[in-house]
Design a protein around this motif. Structure first.
Motif, PDB file in Angstrom:
ATOM      1  N   PHE A  21      -3.576  -0.680  -2.397  1.00 20.32           N
ATOM      2  CA  PHE A  21      -4.277   0.578  -2.172  1.00 20.32           C
ATOM      3  C   PHE A  21      -3.328   1.759  -2.334  1.00 20.32           C
ATOM      4  CE2 PHE A  21      -2.800  -0.062   2.262  1.00 20.32           C
ATOM      5  CZ  PHE A  21      -2.300   1.204   2.558  1.00 20.32           C
ATOM      6  N   GLU A  56      -8.409  -3.634   5.842  1.00 22.93           N
ATOM      7  CA  GLU A  56      -9.278  -4.431   4.978  1.00 22.93           C
ATOM      8  C   GLU A  56      -8.590  -4.831   3.684  1.00 22.93           C
ATOM      9  OE1 GLU A  56     -12.746  -2.083   4.370  1.00 22.93           O
ATOM     10  OE2 GLU A  56     -13.226  -1.939   6.528  1.00 22.93           O
ATOM     11  N   ARG A  57      -7.501  -4.138   3.323  1.00 21.33           N
ATOM     12  CA  ARG A  57      -6.757  -4.475   2.111  1.00 21.33           C
ATOM     13  C   ARG A  57      -5.645  -5.491   2.380  1.00 21.33           C
ATOM     14  NH1 ARG A  57      -8.070  -0.746  -2.042  1.00 21.33           N
ATOM     15  NH2 ARG A  57     -10.024   0.240  -1.393  1.00 21.33           N
ATOM     16  N   LEU A 112      -7.417   0.651   6.099  1.00 17.21           N
ATOM     17  CA  LEU A 112      -6.352  -0.014   5.327  1.00 17.21           C
ATOM     18  C   LEU A 112      -6.212  -1.490   5.677  1.00 17.21           C
ATOM     19  CD1 LEU A 112      -3.385  -0.566   6.995  1.00 17.21           C
ATOM     20  CD2 LEU A 112      -3.425   1.908   7.040  1.00 17.21           C
ATOM     21  N   GLN A 138      -8.157   3.027  -4.873  1.00 16.54           N
ATOM     22  CA  GLN A 138      -8.176   4.260  -4.092  1.00 16.54           C
ATOM     23  C   GLN A 138      -8.752   3.987  -2.704  1.00 16.54           C
ATOM     24  OE1 GLN A 138     -10.001   7.571  -6.131  1.00 16.54           O
ATOM     25  NE2 GLN A 138      -9.162   6.960  -8.114  1.00 16.54           N
ATOM     26  N   LEU A 139      -7.951   4.245  -1.683  1.00 16.67           N
ATOM     27  CA  LEU A 139      -8.393   4.071  -0.299  1.00 16.67           C
ATOM     28  C   LEU A 139      -8.873   5.425   0.210  1.00 16.67           C
ATOM     29  CD1 LEU A 139      -8.528   2.079   2.125  1.00 16.67           C
ATOM     30  CD2 LEU A 139      -6.298   2.985   2.823  1.00 16.67           C
ATOM     31  N   GLN A 140     -10.145   5.536   0.467  1.00 15.48           N
ATOM     32  CA  GLN A 140     -10.717   6.808   0.888  1.00 15.48           C
ATOM     33  C   GLN A 140     -10.535   7.067   2.379  1.00 15.48           C
ATOM     34  OE1 GLN A 140     -11.837   8.886  -1.417  1.00 15.48           O
ATOM     35  NE2 GLN A 140     -11.484   7.363  -3.019  1.00 15.48           N
ATOM     36  N   ASN A 141     -10.539   5.996   3.173  1.00 11.02           N
ATOM     37  CA  ASN A 141     -10.452   6.114   4.631  1.00 11.02           C
ATOM     38  C   ASN A 141      -9.209   5.378   5.115  1.00 11.02           C
ATOM     39  OD1 ASN A 141     -10.769   6.273   7.376  1.00 11.02           O
ATOM     40  ND2 ASN A 141     -12.722   5.192   7.445  1.00 11.02           N
ATOM     41  N   LEU A 142      -8.238   6.117   5.632  1.00 13.18           N
ATOM     42  CA  LEU A 142      -6.985   5.496   6.071  1.00 13.18           C
ATOM     43  C   LEU A 142      -7.214   4.455   7.158  1.00 13.18           C
ATOM     44  CD1 LEU A 142      -3.930   5.446   5.764  1.00 13.18           C
ATOM     45  CD2 LEU A 142      -3.776   7.345   7.378  1.00 13.18           C
ATOM     46  N   GLY A 170       0.841  -1.189   0.000  1.00 11.56           N
ATOM     47  CA  GLY A 170       0.000   0.000   0.000  1.00 11.56           C
ATOM     48  C   GLY A 170       0.875   1.236   0.000  1.00 11.56           C
ATOM     49  N   TRP A 194      -3.525   5.860  -0.899  1.00 12.65           N
ATOM     50  CA  TRP A 194      -4.255   6.846  -0.114  1.00 12.65           C
ATOM     51  C   TRP A 194      -3.590   8.204  -0.271  1.00 12.65           C
ATOM     52  CZ3 TRP A 194      -2.622  10.174   3.672  1.00 12.65           C
ATOM     53  CH2 TRP A 194      -3.603  10.863   4.394  1.00 12.65           C
TER      54      TRP A 194
END
Length: 234
Positions: free
Chosen positions: A39, A66-67, A64, A57-61, A11, A41
């Protein structure tokens, strides 16, 4: 040649010049090297539009985990590690990499009192003192100094001296000088090492040209290391 039979998931935090370069390398060369980008961010998500696939695209740090990353590369701002470093280490290893330099004043990104400091001549020393005092004022320009403090625990952040210089002649270059002196020997002579590095850069850029390649090679080097949890300094 792939680094492992199972892809290592990476990431990236930050999508400035360095982040864009790393993401490009991971997308084009990652699969053949056993690396999977999971991801990206950025504080301003709009900067990723049109260049980073929406699924990456990770919108909410905070999401992470979940990735399921194996390695997270921070190329954003030191405060990201201050705020979220402990949370990141719950899920992945952490690679923090930056470069410090003496350069044209336009190449600095300074904070606090240094943000209003003005050059008084062709070459001005903006700061000279313990690295501990400089890091909060120049978080994007003091990381080589901070690495030296970590590498020399007997000196640390209070006894390693950092000097930040604004030089109007360095319009397209970042320069780092490292001077190391040992204690005097029986005959009064000391061991000394002086290194001088010149890194070409675009006018006003925080990141030197050679640093782009260095970050990619550092990421690959980190992935070659034995899999141990924690922060990796390369």
């Amino acid at each position: 040649m792939a680094l492992n039979t199972v892809p290592r998931k990476v990431g990236v935090l930050g999508y400035g010049r360095l982040g864009q370069s790393l993401v490009s390398h991971l997308l084009t060369q990652g699969p053949e090297l056993g690396l999977e980008l999971v991801f990206v961010w950025n504080r301003d998500p709009g900067r990723m539009a049109g260049s980073v696939p929406p699924t990456l695209q990770l919108q909410n740090l905070a999401a992470l985990g979940e990735r399921h990353p194996d390695l997270v590369v921070e190329v954003a701002h030191p405060k990201i590690i201050h705020e979220s470093g402990a949370e990141i280490l719950r899920y992945a290893n952490l690679l923090s990499l930056r470069v410090t330099m003496a350069t044209h004043p336009d190449g600095f990104r300074l904070e606090g009192p240094l943000a209003t400091a003005h050059s008084t001549g062709p070459r001005t020393v903006l700061y000279e003192g313990p690295v501990r005092g400089l890091c909060p004022l120049a978080p994007r320009n003091s990381n080589t100094m901070a690495a030296a403090a970590l590498a020399a625990p007997s000196l640390g952040f209070d006894r390693v001296i950092g000097v930040l210089v604004a030089d109007f002649s360095l319009k397209d270059m970042h320069v780092v000088d490292v001077e190391l002196s040992g204690p005097p020997g029986p005959k009064g002579r000391s061991f000394a090492v002086h290194t001088h590095r010149e890194n070409p850069s675009e006018p006003g850029a925080v990141t030197g040209s050679a640093t782009i390649t260095t970050f990619w090679r550092s990421l690959l080097g980190c992935c070659h290391l034995p899999s141990k949890p924690g922060i990796h300094l390369c």
